[in-house]
Design an enzyme around this catalytic site. Structure first.
Site, PDB file in Angstrom:
ATOM      1  N   ASP A  15      29.543  29.524  42.579  1.00 59.96           N
ATOM      2  CA  ASP A  15      29.435  30.993  42.531  1.00 59.96           C
ATOM      3  C   ASP A  15      28.172  31.336  41.732  1.00 59.96           C
ATOM      4  O   ASP A  15      27.955  30.799  40.640  1.00 59.96           O
ATOM      5  CB  ASP A  15      30.680  31.565  41.835  1.00 59.96           C
ATOM      6  CG  ASP A  15      30.750  33.074  41.945  1.00 59.96           C
ATOM      7  OD1 ASP A  15      31.643  33.561  42.668  1.00 59.96           O
ATOM      8  OD2 ASP A  15      29.916  33.758  41.309  1.00 59.96           O
ATOM      9  N   ASP A  34      19.817  39.898  49.710  1.00 63.90           N
ATOM     10  CA  ASP A  34      19.938  39.081  50.935  1.00 63.90           C
ATOM     11  C   ASP A  34      18.931  37.935  50.917  1.00 63.90           C
ATOM     12  O   ASP A  34      19.259  36.797  51.266  1.00 63.90           O
ATOM     13  CB  ASP A  34      19.686  39.946  52.179  1.00 63.90           C
ATOM     14  CG  ASP A  34      20.907  40.771  52.552  1.00 63.90           C
ATOM     15  OD1 ASP A  34      21.930  40.662  51.854  1.00 63.90           O
ATOM     16  OD2 ASP A  34      20.830  41.521  53.545  1.00 63.90           O
ATOM     17  N   ASP A  43      28.527  35.941  47.034  1.00 62.02           N
ATOM     18  CA  ASP A  43      27.610  34.945  46.451  1.00 62.02           C
ATOM     19  C   ASP A  43      28.334  33.634  46.145  1.00 62.02           C
ATOM     20  O   ASP A  43      27.992  32.914  45.226  1.00 62.02           O
ATOM     21  CB  ASP A  43      26.927  35.511  45.197  1.00 62.02           C
ATOM     22  CG  ASP A  43      27.932  35.845  44.093  1.00 62.02           C
ATOM     23  OD1 ASP A  43      29.156  35.825  44.379  1.00 62.02           O
ATOM     24  OD2 ASP A  43      27.507  36.117  42.958  1.00 62.02           O
ATOM     25  N   HIS A  46      19.471  45.792  48.098  1.00 57.32           N
ATOM     26  CA  HIS A  46      20.298  44.883  48.896  1.00 57.32           C
ATOM     27  C   HIS A  46      19.450  43.842  49.652  1.00 57.32           C
ATOM     28  O   HIS A  46      19.855  42.683  49.791  1.00 57.32           O
ATOM     29  CB  HIS A  46      21.115  45.714  49.881  1.00 57.32           C
ATOM     30  CG  HIS A  46      22.364  45.044  50.323  1.00 57.32           C
ATOM     31  ND1 HIS A  46      23.501  44.990  49.554  1.00 57.32           N
ATOM     32  CD2 HIS A  46      22.651  44.367  51.466  1.00 57.32           C
ATOM     33  CE1 HIS A  46      24.428  44.329  50.191  1.00 57.32           C
ATOM     34  NE2 HIS A  46      23.948  43.937  51.363  1.00 57.32           N
ATOM     35  N   ASN A  90      20.724  42.684  43.338  1.00 57.23           N
ATOM     36  CA  ASN A  90      21.025  43.843  44.202  1.00 57.23           C
ATOM     37  C   ASN A  90      20.702  45.141  43.481  1.00 57.23           C
ATOM     38  O   ASN A  90      20.070  46.043  44.031  1.00 57.23           O
ATOM     39  CB  ASN A  90      22.520  43.864  44.549  1.00 57.23           C
ATOM     40  CG  ASN A  90      22.824  43.040  45.787  1.00 57.23           C
ATOM     41  OD1 ASN A  90      21.938  42.718  46.567  1.00 57.23           O
ATOM     42  ND2 ASN A  90      24.090  42.695  45.948  1.00 57.23           N
TER      43      ASN A  90
HETATM   44  N1  LIG Z   1      22.644  41.528  49.064  1.00 60.41           N
HETATM   45  C1  LIG Z   1      23.899  41.174  49.291  1.00 60.41           C
HETATM   46  N2  LIG Z   1      24.819  41.308  48.340  1.00 60.41           N
HETATM   47  C2  LIG Z   1      26.077  40.916  48.557  1.00 60.41           C
HETATM   48  C3  LIG Z   1      26.467  40.377  49.784  1.00 60.41           C
HETATM   49  N3  LIG Z   1      27.798  40.088  49.727  1.00 60.41           N
HETATM   50  C4  LIG Z   1      28.205  40.428  48.485  1.00 60.41           C
HETATM   51  N4  LIG Z   1      27.185  40.922  47.773  1.00 60.41           N
HETATM   52  C5  LIG Z   1      27.170  41.402  46.378  1.00 60.41           C
HETATM   53  O1  LIG Z   1      27.280  40.259  45.547  1.00 60.41           O
HETATM   54  C6  LIG Z   1      27.812  40.663  44.323  1.00 60.41           C
HETATM   55  C7  LIG Z   1      28.850  39.648  43.914  1.00 60.41           C
HETATM   56  O2  LIG Z   1      29.510  40.060  42.774  1.00 60.41           O
HETATM   57  P1  LIG Z   1      29.648  39.194  41.481  1.00 60.41           P
HETATM   58  O3  LIG Z   1      29.900  37.768  41.836  1.00 60.41           O
HETATM   59  O4  LIG Z   1      30.631  39.876  40.587  1.00 60.41           O
HETATM   60  O5  LIG Z   1      28.211  39.320  40.879  1.00 60.41           O
HETATM   61  P2  LIG Z   1      27.576  38.445  39.765  1.00 60.41           P
HETATM   62  O6  LIG Z   1      26.540  39.304  39.147  1.00 60.41           O
HETATM   63  O7  LIG Z   1      27.084  37.177  40.331  1.00 60.41           O
HETATM   64  O8  LIG Z   1      28.746  38.169  38.781  1.00 60.41           O
HETATM   65  P3  LIG Z   1      29.065  36.843  37.988  1.00 60.41           P
HETATM   66  O9  LIG Z   1      29.503  35.854  38.978  1.00 60.41           O
HETATM   67  O10 LIG Z   1      30.147  37.188  37.033  1.00 60.41           O
HETATM   68  O11 LIG Z   1      27.802  36.421  37.305  1.00 60.41           O
HETATM   69  C8  LIG Z   1      28.365  42.082  44.527  1.00 60.41           C
HETATM   70  O12 LIG Z   1      27.477  42.999  43.930  1.00 60.41           O
HETATM   71  C9  LIG Z   1      28.325  42.279  46.032  1.00 60.41           C
HETATM   72  O13 LIG Z   1      28.068  43.610  46.421  1.00 60.41           O
HETATM   73  C10 LIG Z   1      25.482  40.267  50.810  1.00 60.41           C
HETATM   74  O14 LIG Z   1      25.727  39.810  51.918  1.00 60.41           O
HETATM   75  N5  LIG Z   1      24.215  40.654  50.516  1.00 60.41           N
END
Ligand SMILES: Nc1nc2c(ncn2[C@@H]2O[C@H](COP(=O)(O)OP(=O)(O)OP(=O)(O)O)[C@@H](O)[C@H]2O)c(=O)[nH]1
Length: 400
Positions: free
Chosen positions: A277, A294, A320, A290, A285
């Site tokens: 993860d 991506d 992610d 976005h 983002n």
């Molecule tokens: N650009 C983009 N963003 C995405 C996609 N799918 C999910 N996300 C975003 O990925 C993020 C995942 O959230 P988190 O795992 O909580 O983010 P993080 O900042 O990595 O959090 P931690 O794992 O706690 O470090 C969210 O903001 C989603 O909106 C995608 O296909 N494209």
């Protein structure tokens, strides 16, 4: 049927066979020109044949149609006619049944010919030694050989078939069908066309046998399924891959994981699973938009793939989160790979519209071996390990 007529073509005498065949009585026929009874389309040829006959030439086998009393026409075949002292002597027989059978046969052959010319399948026929005797236009177009070039040649020489995967030459199914005297269907061979290009085909080959079992030859029906195969492959790819990163999707990851799980149970092999993860991905983002997010996902995906062996699998499980399956991999190697992945990801920088973005990664790692519980349990263990890594301060892996 026997008759005499004048040189001018007037019937003089007819035997009872005339009445039996045509239904006219002798009185109704005699004294009348025989041309009155001949089918209008046959008059010209009848006049010509009569002229030949009166000049002493043979008219054996000449056929024309005579009108019967009920209005139908009967085919009469004339076997001899001669002229003596101004009297013509004729003998003939009713061949209507034979003519009808011949017409049916010709119509049947014509129908078959038209069908073969117009169907969308390639059709090749051979003799019992596999020598081509016919090929239809679709067959010519698929193979790139004209009928004139192909006919008379052994089918093996014209039709080069190779195995789709290994690309080794495969035996022509028609030769097999002739040998085994049974139908052979195949759909995995590739045809190497005359121009050297491949074409995916499905084939069905059958021996042609007479009712008494005597082998007459063989027929091969084949279709060009190149486009169909491509679209099937495309649909399969779509169903098993993540559209953004082109990695495997979750469903395919679970399918491969289950295969490894079963392999561990059956063959006592050991594999490892990594659930990864990204850390601080949300910030990409939030700050870059976005599209930057991506792009980061795509770049990280390639980065992960480059660190793995061909036999390993990597999937985007959603957002992610990524999953990695390390095939036949002891735990200490998996630990090393997990460390390398974290190092590579945290060292990566994405340059996007004048800004630099970075992320980290946490990994939960566990074994898939013969004493593992269910696949669901294995994933839960790896998930919990990943959670512990996050809780322990990110950019690290934990073993579950
Ligand atoms: N650009 C983009 N963003 C995405 C996609 N799918 C999910 N996300 C975003 O990925 C993020 C995942 O959230 P988190 O795992 O909580 O983010 P993080 O900042 O990595 O959090 P931690 O794992 O706690 O470090 C969210 O903001 C989603 O909106 C995608 O296909 N494209």
């Amino acid at each position: 049927m026997l008759a005499t007529s004048s040189a001018q073509g007037y019937l003089r005498q007819v035997n009872p066979a005339w009445t039996a065949v045509l239904g006219w009585s002798a009185d109704e026929l005699t004294g009348r020109p025989f041309l009155n009874f001949v089918h209008p389309d046959d008059i010209a040829i009848t006049v010509r044949e009569t002229d030949l006959s009166t000049s002493g030439q043979s008219t054996d086998g000449f056929c024309n149609r005579y009108r019967a009393k009920d209005g139908t026409y009967r085919w009469i075949e004339w076997s001899s006619s001669s002229i003596h002292n101004g009297v013509m002597y004729c003998s003939g027989r009713d061949v209507t049944q034979r003519k009808m059978e011949q017409e049916l046969l010709v119509a049947e052959q014509e129908r078959l010919h038209v069908t073969l010319q117009s169907i969308g399948d390639g059709v090749i026929t051979t003799d019992i030694d596999g020598i081509i005797t016919s090929i239809n236009p679709m067959g010519e177009s698929i193979m790139g050989w004209s009928a004139t070039e192909a006919i008379g040649k052994p089918i093996d020489q014209i039709m080069h078939l190779v195995d789709e995967k290994a690309r080794g030459t495969v035996a022509n199914p028609l030769i097999e069908a002739l040998r085994q005297r049974s139908t052979i269907k195949r759909d995995l061979a590739l045809l190497v066309r005359r121009n050297g290009r491949d074409c995916a085909i499905t084939e069905s080959a059958s021996p042609i046998q007479r009712a008494d079992g005597k082998l007459l030859g063989g027929v091969l029906v084949f279709q060009d399924v190149t486009e169909k195969r491509k679209s099937e492959a495309h649909i399969k790819y779509q169903a098993t891959h993540d559209q953004l990163t082109l990695l495997l999707n979750r469903a395919e990851f679970e399918r491969v994981a289950l295969q490894l799980f079963q392999d561990a149970r059956t063959n006592n092999n050991q594999h490892c699973i990594l659930l990864l993860d990204l850390d601080a991905f949300k910030a990409v983002n939030d700050q870059g938009g976005h599209m930057a997010g991506d792009e980061m996902l795509k770049r990280i995906s390639s980065l992960i793939s480059t660190k793995l062996r061909v036999a390993d699998s990597v999937a985007r499980l959603g957002g992610d989160e990524f999953g990695v399956l390390l095939q036949n991999c002891p735990l200490h190697i998996a630990e090393r790979i997990a460390g390398q992945l974290i190092e590579a990801i945290s060292a990566y920088r994405l340059e996007w519209e004048g800004h630099t973005f970075k992320v980290g990664a946490c990994i939960g790692l566990t074994r898939i071996f013969n004493e593992s519980g269910s696949m669901k349990e294995i994933i839960a263990i790896a998930d919990a390990a990943c959670y512990r890594a996050k809780a322990a301060g990110k950019n690290q892996f934990k073993i579950g």
